[in-house]
Design a protein around this motif. Structure first.
Motif, PDB file in Angstrom:
ATOM      1  N   SER A 170       0.862  -1.278   0.081  1.00 43.83           N
ATOM      2  CA  SER A 170      -0.126   0.019  -0.225  1.00 43.83           C
ATOM      3  C   SER A 170       0.978   1.332   0.174  1.00 43.83           C
ATOM      4  O   SER A 170       2.142   1.455   0.594  1.00 43.83           O
ATOM      5  N   SER A 171       0.377   2.262  -0.780  1.00 43.42           N
ATOM      6  CA  SER A 171       1.053   3.603  -0.608  1.00 43.42           C
ATOM      7  C   SER A 171       0.825   4.157   0.707  1.00 43.42           C
ATOM      8  O   SER A 171       1.670   5.116   1.027  1.00 43.42           O
ATOM      9  N   LYS A 172      -0.083   3.721   1.548  1.00 44.80           N
ATOM     10  CA  LYS A 172      -0.261   4.549   2.617  1.00 44.80           C
ATOM     11  C   LYS A 172       0.442   3.522   3.784  1.00 44.80           C
ATOM     12  O   LYS A 172       0.696   2.219   3.597  1.00 44.80           O
ATOM     13  N   GLU A 173       0.536   4.113   4.829  1.00 40.63           N
ATOM     14  CA  GLU A 173       1.368   3.426   6.075  1.00 40.63           C
ATOM     15  C   GLU A 173       0.350   2.280   6.631  1.00 40.63           C
ATOM     16  O   GLU A 173      -0.889   2.514   6.870  1.00 40.63           O
ATOM     17  N   LEU A 174       0.879   0.918   6.530  1.00 39.68           N
ATOM     18  CA  LEU A 174       0.258  -0.152   7.027  1.00 39.68           C
ATOM     19  C   LEU A 174       0.325  -0.092   8.706  1.00 39.68           C
ATOM     20  O   LEU A 174       1.257   0.263   9.004  1.00 39.68           O
TER      21      LEU A 174
ATOM     22  N   SER B 115       4.623   0.712   1.627  1.00 36.85           N
ATOM     23  CA  SER B 115       4.670  -0.130   2.739  1.00 36.85           C
ATOM     24  C   SER B 115       4.074  -1.666   2.265  1.00 36.85           C
ATOM     25  O   SER B 115       3.043  -1.711   1.647  1.00 36.85           O
ATOM     26  N   HIS B 116       4.693  -2.876   2.845  1.00 31.64           N
ATOM     27  CA  HIS B 116       4.051  -3.986   2.628  1.00 31.64           C
ATOM     28  C   HIS B 116       4.336  -4.901   3.867  1.00 31.64           C
ATOM     29  O   HIS B 116       5.358  -4.607   4.715  1.00 31.64           O
ATOM     30  N   TYR B 117       3.363  -5.883   4.047  1.00 30.42           N
ATOM     31  CA  TYR B 117       3.431  -6.946   4.746  1.00 30.42           C
ATOM     32  C   TYR B 117       4.333  -7.942   4.593  1.00 30.42           C
ATOM     33  O   TYR B 117       4.655  -8.239   3.487  1.00 30.42           O
ATOM     34  N   CYS B 118       4.917  -8.913   5.661  1.00 34.31           N
ATOM     35  CA  CYS B 118       5.625  -9.869   5.337  1.00 34.31           C
ATOM     36  C   CYS B 118       4.622 -10.706   4.803  1.00 34.31           C
ATOM     37  O   CYS B 118       3.484 -10.653   5.045  1.00 34.31           O
ATOM     38  N   ASP B 119       5.243 -11.892   4.088  1.00 33.05           N
ATOM     39  CA  ASP B 119       4.149 -12.897   3.709  1.00 33.05           C
ATOM     40  C   ASP B 119       4.985 -14.430   3.720  1.00 33.05           C
ATOM     41  O   ASP B 119       5.876 -14.257   4.452  1.00 33.05           O
ATOM     42  N   GLN B 120       4.108 -15.039   3.432  1.00 33.20           N
ATOM     43  CA  GLN B 120       4.471 -16.531   3.680  1.00 33.20           C
ATOM     44  C   GLN B 120       6.003 -16.926   3.134  1.00 33.20           C
ATOM     45  O   GLN B 120       6.396 -18.098   3.420  1.00 33.20           O
ATOM     46  N   GLU B 121       6.127 -16.468   2.063  1.00 31.07           N
ATOM     47  CA  GLU B 121       7.360 -16.662   1.163  1.00 31.07           C
ATOM     48  C   GLU B 121       8.636 -16.191   2.348  1.00 31.07           C
ATOM     49  O   GLU B 121       9.734 -16.605   2.208  1.00 31.07           O
ATOM     50  N   ASP B 122       8.308 -15.145   3.134  1.00 31.99           N
ATOM     51  CA  ASP B 122       9.345 -14.699   4.255  1.00 31.99           C
ATOM     52  C   ASP B 122       9.653 -15.744   5.281  1.00 31.99           C
ATOM     53  O   ASP B 122      10.810 -16.007   5.494  1.00 31.99           O
ATOM     54  N   CYS B 123       8.451 -16.457   5.740  1.00 34.19           N
ATOM     55  CA  CYS B 123       8.539 -17.359   6.879  1.00 34.19           C
ATOM     56  C   CYS B 123       8.292 -18.722   6.528  1.00 34.19           C
ATOM     57  O   CYS B 123       8.650 -19.367   7.476  1.00 34.19           O
ATOM     58  N   HIS B 124       7.886 -18.948   5.286  1.00 31.19           N
ATOM     59  CA  HIS B 124       7.690 -20.268   4.813  1.00 31.19           C
ATOM     60  C   HIS B 124       6.593 -21.325   5.905  1.00 31.19           C
ATOM     61  O   HIS B 124       6.626 -22.204   5.717  1.00 31.19           O
ATOM     62  N   CYS B 125       5.704 -20.349   6.532  1.00 31.95           N
ATOM     63  CA  CYS B 125       4.765 -21.025   7.287  1.00 31.95           C
ATOM     64  C   CYS B 125       3.642 -21.225   6.362  1.00 31.95           C
ATOM     65  O   CYS B 125       3.394 -20.651   5.351  1.00 31.95           O
ATOM     66  N   GLU B 126       2.798 -22.168   6.561  1.00 30.96           N
ATOM     67  CA  GLU B 126       1.717 -22.483   5.927  1.00 30.96           C
ATOM     68  C   GLU B 126       0.497 -21.776   5.869  1.00 30.96           C
ATOM     69  O   GLU B 126      -0.109 -21.617   5.184  1.00 30.96           O
ATOM     70  N   ARG B 127       0.328 -21.037   7.306  1.00 32.36           N
ATOM     71  CA  ARG B 127      -0.791 -20.039   7.292  1.00 32.36           C
ATOM     72  C   ARG B 127       0.097 -18.676   7.867  1.00 32.36           C
ATOM     73  O   ARG B 127       0.855 -18.799   8.756  1.00 32.36           O
ATOM     74  N   CYS B 128      -0.652 -17.737   7.525  1.00 31.69           N
ATOM     75  CA  CYS B 128      -0.293 -16.452   8.005  1.00 31.69           C
ATOM     76  C   CYS B 128      -0.918 -15.921   9.176  1.00 31.69           C
ATOM     77  O   CYS B 128      -2.017 -15.946   9.457  1.00 31.69           O
TER      78      CYS B 128
ATOM     79  N   GLU C  65       7.339  -3.573   6.164  1.00 30.83           N
ATOM     80  CA  GLU C  65       8.420  -3.118   5.573  1.00 30.83           C
ATOM     81  C   GLU C  65       8.088  -1.819   4.922  1.00 30.83           C
ATOM     82  O   GLU C  65       7.101  -1.911   4.358  1.00 30.83           O
ATOM     83  N   SER C  66       8.663  -0.642   5.122  1.00 32.74           N
ATOM     84  CA  SER C  66       8.534   0.571   4.248  1.00 32.74           C
ATOM     85  C   SER C  66       9.546   0.731   3.530  1.00 32.74           C
ATOM     86  O   SER C  66      10.744   0.882   3.599  1.00 32.74           O
ATOM     87  N   GLY C  67       9.241   1.283   2.181  1.00 37.77           N
ATOM     88  CA  GLY C  67      10.244   1.723   1.227  1.00 37.77           C
ATOM     89  C   GLY C  67       9.766   2.441   0.121  1.00 37.77           C
ATOM     90  O   GLY C  67       8.657   3.404   0.467  1.00 37.77           O
ATOM     91  N   LYS C  68      10.394   2.888  -1.048  1.00 38.45           N
ATOM     92  CA  LYS C  68       9.889   4.044  -1.675  1.00 38.45           C
ATOM     93  C   LYS C  68       8.752   3.463  -2.520  1.00 38.45           C
ATOM     94  O   LYS C  68       7.889   4.487  -3.007  1.00 38.45           O
TER      95      LYS C  68
END
Length: 109
Positions: A7-11, A84-97, A78-81
């Motif tokens: 999102s372009s707004k702060e999460l 902002s974005h949430y971490c996701d299951q690819e980051d932690c490799h968990c089956e459910r978020c 994580e916020s960047g240019k």
């Protein structure tokens, strides 16, 4: 849970994300005190809460678990240019978020 991950707004952290972070931070503090042999009644005096130390220990534990293929969930935003974005299951490799409160563990007090 079907939320927008970027999102372009702060999460904001969800309650479930905060509970998961608290659970891990408290467990990390407990591990440190156990390694240091500090009794419960002396913890605050002998090993005051210091996120610099706890973050370093948490990252070491996370790295070790990930090396053995064990999923670790320490949620973050994580916020960047691009916004902002949430971490996701690819980051932690968990089956459910854990962002979904019904998947979040309860903290035992």
């Amino acid at each position: 849970m079907d939320e927008i991950r970027t999102s372009s707004k702060e999460l904001e952290m969800t309650d479930a994300m905060v509970r998961q972070q608290d659970l891990i931070d408290n467990a990390t503090y407990d591990v440190c005190c156990s390694y240091l042999g500090i009794p419960d009644e002396e913890r605050e005096k002998l090993f005051p809460w210091d996120m610099r130390i706890l973050a370093e220990v948490r990252e070491s534990i996370t790295d070790a678990l990930m090396q053995f293929g064990k999923p670790v969930c320490y949620p973050y935003i994580e916020s960047g240019k691009e916004g902002s974005h949430y971490c996701d299951q690819e980051d932690c490799h968990c089956e459910r978020c854990v962002r979904d409160s019904e998947n979040a563990p309860d903290i035992k007090e």
